[in-house]
Structure formats: C-alpha cells, structure tokens
Scaffold this motif. Structure first.
Motif, PDB file in Angstrom:
ATOM      1  N   LEU A  26       0.830  -1.203   0.000  1.00  0.00           N
ATOM      2  CA  LEU A  26       0.000   0.000   0.000  1.00  0.00           C
ATOM      3  C   LEU A  26       0.862   1.250   0.000  1.00  0.00           C
ATOM      4  O   LEU A  26       0.493   2.277  -0.581  1.00  0.00           O
ATOM      5  CB  LEU A  26      -0.923  -0.022   1.219  1.00  0.00           C
ATOM      6  CG  LEU A  26      -2.016   1.042   1.259  1.00  0.00           C
ATOM      7  CD1 LEU A  26      -2.941   0.915   0.050  1.00  0.00           C
ATOM      8  CD2 LEU A  26      -2.833   0.925   2.545  1.00  0.00           C
ATOM      9  N   GLU A  27       2.012   1.184   0.625  1.00  0.00           N
ATOM     10  CA  GLU A  27       2.924   2.327   0.653  1.00  0.00           C
ATOM     11  C   GLU A  27       3.432   2.659  -0.746  1.00  0.00           C
ATOM     12  O   GLU A  27       3.429   3.822  -1.166  1.00  0.00           O
ATOM     13  CB  GLU A  27       4.101   2.023   1.579  1.00  0.00           C
ATOM     14  CG  GLU A  27       5.110   3.147   1.697  1.00  0.00           C
ATOM     15  CD  GLU A  27       6.228   2.834   2.661  1.00  0.00           C
ATOM     16  OE1 GLU A  27       7.193   3.616   2.726  1.00  0.00           O
ATOM     17  OE2 GLU A  27       6.136   1.798   3.342  1.00  0.00           O
ATOM     18  N   SER A  29       0.308   3.760  -3.109  1.00  0.00           N
ATOM     19  CA  SER A  29      -0.205   5.097  -2.792  1.00  0.00           C
ATOM     20  C   SER A  29       0.769   6.177  -3.244  1.00  0.00           C
ATOM     21  O   SER A  29       0.359   7.250  -3.690  1.00  0.00           O
ATOM     22  CB  SER A  29      -0.474   5.225  -1.292  1.00  0.00           C
ATOM     23  OG  SER A  29       0.723   5.045  -0.546  1.00  0.00           O
ATOM     24  N   LEU A  88      -1.498   7.859  -5.905  1.00  0.00           N
ATOM     25  CA  LEU A  88      -2.273   8.853  -5.146  1.00  0.00           C
ATOM     26  C   LEU A  88      -1.464  10.094  -4.823  1.00  0.00           C
ATOM     27  O   LEU A  88      -2.027  11.063  -4.324  1.00  0.00           O
ATOM     28  CB  LEU A  88      -2.790   8.231  -3.840  1.00  0.00           C
ATOM     29  CG  LEU A  88      -3.610   6.957  -3.981  1.00  0.00           C
ATOM     30  CD1 LEU A  88      -4.099   6.493  -2.609  1.00  0.00           C
ATOM     31  CD2 LEU A  88      -4.799   7.176  -4.903  1.00  0.00           C
ATOM     32  N   LYS A 136       2.034   9.498  -0.213  1.00  0.00           N
ATOM     33  CA  LYS A 136       2.648   8.252   0.214  1.00  0.00           C
ATOM     34  C   LYS A 136       2.302   7.932   1.664  1.00  0.00           C
ATOM     35  O   LYS A 136       2.307   8.804   2.525  1.00  0.00           O
ATOM     36  CB  LYS A 136       4.165   8.344   0.055  1.00  0.00           C
ATOM     37  CG  LYS A 136       4.904   7.083   0.457  1.00  0.00           C
ATOM     38  CD  LYS A 136       6.401   7.264   0.260  1.00  0.00           C
ATOM     39  CE  LYS A 136       7.161   6.023   0.697  1.00  0.00           C
ATOM     40  NZ  LYS A 136       8.621   6.203   0.531  1.00  0.00           N
ATOM     41  N   LYS A 137       1.991   6.687   1.895  1.00  0.00           N
ATOM     42  CA  LYS A 137       1.757   6.224   3.256  1.00  0.00           C
ATOM     43  C   LYS A 137       3.057   6.299   4.046  1.00  0.00           C
ATOM     44  O   LYS A 137       4.111   5.869   3.584  1.00  0.00           O
ATOM     45  CB  LYS A 137       1.238   4.783   3.230  1.00  0.00           C
ATOM     46  CG  LYS A 137       1.188   4.118   4.589  1.00  0.00           C
ATOM     47  CD  LYS A 137       0.799   2.663   4.471  1.00  0.00           C
ATOM     48  CE  LYS A 137       0.903   1.966   5.820  1.00  0.00           C
ATOM     49  NZ  LYS A 137       0.532   0.536   5.738  1.00  0.00           N
ATOM     50  N   TYR A 153      -5.598   6.231   7.514  1.00  0.00           N
ATOM     51  CA  TYR A 153      -5.179   6.526   6.144  1.00  0.00           C
ATOM     52  C   TYR A 153      -5.126   5.262   5.291  1.00  0.00           C
ATOM     53  O   TYR A 153      -5.332   5.317   4.070  1.00  0.00           O
ATOM     54  CB  TYR A 153      -3.817   7.209   6.128  1.00  0.00           C
ATOM     55  CG  TYR A 153      -3.341   7.491   4.718  1.00  0.00           C
ATOM     56  CD1 TYR A 153      -3.974   8.441   3.932  1.00  0.00           C
ATOM     57  CD2 TYR A 153      -2.287   6.780   4.168  1.00  0.00           C
ATOM     58  CE1 TYR A 153      -3.569   8.686   2.634  1.00  0.00           C
ATOM     59  CE2 TYR A 153      -1.873   7.014   2.867  1.00  0.00           C
ATOM     60  CZ  TYR A 153      -2.515   7.970   2.110  1.00  0.00           C
ATOM     61  OH  TYR A 153      -2.109   8.198   0.817  1.00  0.00           O
ATOM     62  N   ASP A 154      -4.845   4.113   5.891  1.00  0.00           N
ATOM     63  CA  ASP A 154      -4.828   2.866   5.119  1.00  0.00           C
ATOM     64  C   ASP A 154      -6.173   2.622   4.455  1.00  0.00           C
ATOM     65  O   ASP A 154      -6.239   2.219   3.285  1.00  0.00           O
ATOM     66  CB  ASP A 154      -4.478   1.691   6.032  1.00  0.00           C
ATOM     67  CG  ASP A 154      -3.012   1.678   6.411  1.00  0.00           C
ATOM     68  OD1 ASP A 154      -2.267   2.526   5.909  1.00  0.00           O
ATOM     69  OD2 ASP A 154      -2.610   0.813   7.216  1.00  0.00           O
ATOM     70  N   ALA A 171      -6.706   5.411   1.696  1.00  0.00           N
ATOM     71  CA  ALA A 171      -5.862   5.154   0.540  1.00  0.00           C
ATOM     72  C   ALA A 171      -6.373   3.962  -0.260  1.00  0.00           C
ATOM     73  O   ALA A 171      -6.321   3.966  -1.497  1.00  0.00           O
ATOM     74  CB  ALA A 171      -4.418   4.906   0.990  1.00  0.00           C
ATOM     75  N   THR A 172      -6.874   2.939   0.428  1.00  0.00           N
ATOM     76  CA  THR A 172      -7.426   1.771  -0.270  1.00  0.00           C
ATOM     77  C   THR A 172      -8.632   2.167  -1.105  1.00  0.00           C
ATOM     78  O   THR A 172      -8.790   1.714  -2.255  1.00  0.00           O
ATOM     79  CB  THR A 172      -7.809   0.680   0.744  1.00  0.00           C
ATOM     80  OG1 THR A 172      -6.637   0.284   1.474  1.00  0.00           O
ATOM     81  CG2 THR A 172      -8.404  -0.530   0.050  1.00  0.00           C
ATOM     82  N   GLU A 176      -9.404   5.183  -2.403  1.00  0.00           N
ATOM     83  CA  GLU A 176      -8.990   5.996  -3.543  1.00  0.00           C
ATOM     84  C   GLU A 176      -8.172   5.175  -4.542  1.00  0.00           C
ATOM     85  O   GLU A 176      -8.263   5.382  -5.756  1.00  0.00           O
ATOM     86  CB  GLU A 176      -8.196   7.204  -3.054  1.00  0.00           C
ATOM     87  CG  GLU A 176      -9.034   8.173  -2.226  1.00  0.00           C
ATOM     88  CD  GLU A 176      -8.277   9.440  -1.856  1.00  0.00           C
ATOM     89  OE1 GLU A 176      -7.028   9.409  -1.934  1.00  0.00           O
ATOM     90  OE2 GLU A 176      -8.920  10.432  -1.488  1.00  0.00           O
ATOM     91  N   LEU A 177      -7.376   4.241  -4.030  1.00  0.00           N
ATOM     92  CA  LEU A 177      -6.598   3.388  -4.916  1.00  0.00           C
ATOM     93  C   LEU A 177      -7.505   2.496  -5.745  1.00  0.00           C
ATOM     94  O   LEU A 177      -7.262   2.272  -6.935  1.00  0.00           O
ATOM     95  CB  LEU A 177      -5.637   2.541  -4.087  1.00  0.00           C
ATOM     96  CG  LEU A 177      -4.631   1.677  -4.858  1.00  0.00           C
ATOM     97  CD1 LEU A 177      -3.738   2.550  -5.731  1.00  0.00           C
ATOM     98  CD2 LEU A 177      -3.790   0.859  -3.879  1.00  0.00           C
TER      99      LEU A 177
END
Length: 507
Positions: free
Chosen positions: A291-292, A295, A299, A302-303, A350-351, A354-355, A357-358
């Motif tokens: 995910l890092e 993102s 996105l 960055k995570k 945020y995880d 971000a998921t 939006e990803l």
C-alpha cells in the motif's frame, strides 16, 4: 559582455539574487525576534512554513515539479479528497478547475448524531491551522489530519456509527476496510488462526458522514470484544460492498477474532494492481504491491511507515498494542503535539482511505485497457469489454475462492501422491526439453542448436527477443551474441555484446 542585451541579462540576474538575499535577511530577522521572545523552535518552523508557502504561491511550478507539489487553496491543501478527482488527468498536470471547486455539500443530518462522538473531534481554529501546517511540512506525520478521523472507543459510539453505516445506500456506496493486528509473527506464522485485531478502519467516500462532517474516516478500537460485536452484522453482510488491500490477511485475522463470516467482498486493490501492471515486483526491479508503494505512485500521498512515524529503529519486534495505547482525554500533549495514540489513529485510518482511492484509480486505469473475451458457452456472442470486466468476471471470485482455500487448507498425500507427481514432473520436463532442443536445432542448425543452453537467460533472451527495444533503458538488444559452448554448469553466460541506442542490423 558588452551591449544592451548583455547588460539587461546581468541586471536581471543581479535583481533576482538581490531579492533572494533580502528575503533571506527578512527570515533571519523574524527568527531572531522569535528566539528573543523565547517562543522556542516552534516559532522558527512557523516562520519557515509561512516563507515556503509564500514562495510556492508566487512561482508557477514546472510540470515536473507540479506532480509532487500542487497549487491548491489552503483550505483544501490537507484533504486527500480534493486530490482524487485529479487522478483522471495526465500525470504532472495541475487542475485549476479542481482547485477552485467548492467542497462537497454536507450529507444528511440525523438527530441521533447531534452531539459529536468525541469532544476532541472538532479542534479550535488555532489547532486546525497548526495541524494543517504540520501536515504540509512534516514528513513524519501521516497524510491524514486527526480532525478527519472519527474515533470509536465505546459500545455507545459504535452503535451510533453503525446506524449511519446502515443508512448508506448499499448499491452505490463502497466501503474500504483495513485492520491493524497484534500478536503475530509474519516470519513464522500465517494469518489463519493467528493474530489479534486491535482496531479496524473504514472509509466510505468523500460524501459519507459518520459524525457531522462528510469525508471522514472511522477508527474503531476493538480491544473490547463488545465493540467488535456491534459491527459483526455489518462486517458479515453480503449486501455491503467492501474493498480491501490484501483481503486474505484481513479476512483471516477477523475470523480469528470470532467472526464466522466476512461478507460483501467487492475488490482487492493488491489483485487489481497486479492486473494493471504485472511488472512491479521488487525482485524484478519494480516498487512492489504494498500500500505504501502503490499510494506513492497512484495517489501522490505516500503512506508513512511506522518506522518513520514513530521513530522506530526496527519493526521486527513491533508492539501494536503499545503503539495504539489506551483512550486518552485529549489527542494532544502539553506541548500541543499529537500524542502517539492520535498518530496511530491517523496512520491506521489513512490505510482505509488510501485503499478506497486506490480502488477508484485502478478501476479507471483498468477500464482504459481493452479486453477481448473468449467466445464460449457462457459468452456466445462477441462483446466490447475492458480489463475491469475481466477483473470482475474472473479475479474477483478467484480472490474469494483463494481465501477459502487458505482457510480450509488442501489435503496433501506427501507419502505416495507427491512422490509420484514429482517423478512425472521430471519426466515431463525432460520430454519438453527434448522438443525444445529439436526445434532449436531445426532453427539454428545442428551445431548452434545443440549447444543452446535453455537454462541461460541471456541465450534465451537473445534467441526470442534479439533486436527488441528495452522499454526501461530505451536501448536495443543485440541480434547476435557469442557464448561459450561449455554449458555443463548451466546458469547465465557472460557476453561481450552490449545493448545499443540504435537498432542493430539483423545478423
């Protein structure tokens, strides 16, 4: 160095550096005044942030820089929801229309949510400004302000949030869910039957309302079994569409906590990313599918890793319970900084965001790739389709099936069956190797074809892709290479031929 044009250029250069010198002196004077007033290092950083923001607003960023630093109004600069609509545009372009668009209208209010879930959910204007400045400039903070996180710690708060979740339209609302897990050693243990879910986070889109403000993210602490029990029907409902990143892990650890079923599987962003780009593996020179990494690429937010966020030297013996902590009366310490628990809530929340939006970004990218379905009994007529259709038709049910297999296991007859299968596999390998050598001899001749080593990646690369262009280096592979004929050791060979910048002539 004579003449009006040269004098004009020299004058412009001198004026430019003189302005920068004056600005530097002004900043130094402001810092000195702040230090004399004993306001501490916080004043220094505030002056520096104001100076950097003024410099950023005065200059038009080149497109190579605009990808990482966007020019947006200050009121929207800390909200990731304002970034997502710009993902549909070309990388590196700054959307003025998106920057000037008003914030989304507030969602429907409910009488049961008249009081906020927490007295800390609405910080003061000064706290908002300080938090925004920290978010823009401090790389050790997660890219999600604490004011955008709704923290659920009690059964009463959980019931109020659950009522809002049930009010959302199941046909149009997609929820991104993520978990944080303790008591598991991923080097020696799998997620099936191991781990303890300390919290889970939910993001339902920029218009979803859990408390009073749309676009927030849920942080649900599950150290108390009663809080997790409140959400059991929602997590198990097949009508509620849920997306995950690495669905198998989250499903197994939730079922370890007692959930008999995790329903409503609607997507796994890790699988979608693999389908969109199958060359991201770190072993192949890519950035991987974490995910890092995703993102940061898709996105532009960055995570932040736990190592950077909490200043950890190593995450080998990470104690999630200790980082998460226990409920606190305030999310800020005496100095006004976010506490460790508040940072952890932002990190976990945020995880989920971000998921979500990803998933939306990858869905649009998959839609841009065409797919020609196979015409069979299920698809009797040809139809126009894209790779998102392929994902929904094949990989989505496969993702559910794969986790079922991981949970139930596969019976293996190691004593008899595996031994027989191994012998058959070795015989098949030799048979196919002979077929390949016969084809190589017919293509290259009896000498070169018989000397070809199928275990050499350079030989196979030259044979199959000689003359092709390397998409990463923009260099061309040679049409012909010389290799040693001693292939007894196997493996890769060394060659004096190198890739060129122009297409080589065919041998």
């Amino acid at each position: 160095w004579q003449g009006p044009p040269v004098s004009l250029c020299r004058g412009l250069i001198v004026a430019f550096f003189s302005r920068r010198l004056l600005e530097t002196v002004a900043v130094a004077v402001a810092i000195r005044r702040a230090q004399s007033a004993r306001r501490g290092p916080a004043a220094f950083h505030a002056v520096r942030r104001r100076y950097e923001r003024r410099r950023r607003d005065e200059w038009v960023l080149p497109q190579s820089v605009a990808r990482t630093v966007e020019h947006r109004p200050a009121v929207q600069s800390r909200r990731l929801s304002s970034v997502f609509p710009q993902q549909q545009q070309a990388a590196g372009a700054v959307s003025a229309a998106a920057a000037e668009s008003p914030p989304p209208p507030p969602g429907p209010k409910s009488a049961v949510f008249s009081p906020p879930l927490s007295a800390n959910a609405a910080p003061s204007a000064a706290e908002e400004e300080e938090q925004q400045e920290n978010y823009e400039e401090d790389p050790t903070l997660p890219p999600l302000p604490y004011s955008e996180v709704v923290v659920v710690e009690t059964v009463a708060q959980a019931e109020r949030v659950l009522s809002r979740l049930w009010e959302m339209d199941p046909d149009t609302t997609v929820h991104a869910v993520d978990t944080e897990v303790a008591d598991i050693d991923l080097k020696t243990q799998g997620p099936v039957g191991h781990g303890f879910v300390t919290c889970f986070t939910v993001y339902s889109g920029p218009e979803a309302v859990y408390d009073e403000t749309p676009g927030q993210t849920l942080f649900v602490e599950t150290l108390d079994d009663d809080v997790l029990e409140v959400f059991r029907p929602w997590l198990s409902d097949d009508r509620v569409k849920k997306v995950w990143h690495n669905y198998g892990f989250d499903r197994h650890v939730l079922e370890t906590r007692g959930l008999t079923k995790v329903g409503g599987f609607f997507g796994d962003t890790m699988h979608m990313a693999r389908l969109e780009d199958a060359a991201r593996q770190k072993t192949r020179g890519g950035d991987g599918y974490s995910l890092e990494a995703l993102s940061a690429d898709y996105l532009r937010a960055k995570k932040v890793s736990m190592r950077d966020l909490f200043g950890l030297k190593s995450t080998t013996k990470l104690n999630i319970r200790e980082l998460q902590g226990t409920p606190e009366p305030s999310p800020r310490d005496a100095s006004g900084r976010l506490t460790q628990r508040a940072k952890f809530a932002c990190y976990a929340a945020y995880d989920a965001k971000a998921t979500w939006e990803l998933r939306a970004t990858l869905a649009s990218r998959l839609q841009a790739q065409s797919w020609e379905p196979i015409i069979d009994a299920h698809n009797a007529e040809p139809r126009c389709a894209d790779m998102l259709d392929f994902y929904k038709e094949y990989m989505l049910p496969f993702g559910e099936l794969l986790t079922d297999m991981e949970k139930d296991g596969v019976y293996v007859d190691a004593a008899d069956h595996l031994s027989a299968v191994q012998k058959k596999a070795l015989a098949d390998k030799q048979r196919h190797m002979d077929v390949f050598r016969d084809w190589a001899i017919a293509l290259l001749g009896p000498d070169d074809g018989a000397a070809l080593n199928p275990s050499s990646t350079q030989q196979i690369q030259t044979l199959l892709y000689g003359g092709a262009k390397n998409q990463k280096t923009n260099e061309y592979l040679p049409h012909q290479r010389d290799f040693d004929i001693d292939n007894s050791s196997g493996g890769d060979d060394k060659s004096n031929d190198t890739e060129g910048t122009t297409p080589p002539e065919p041998a």
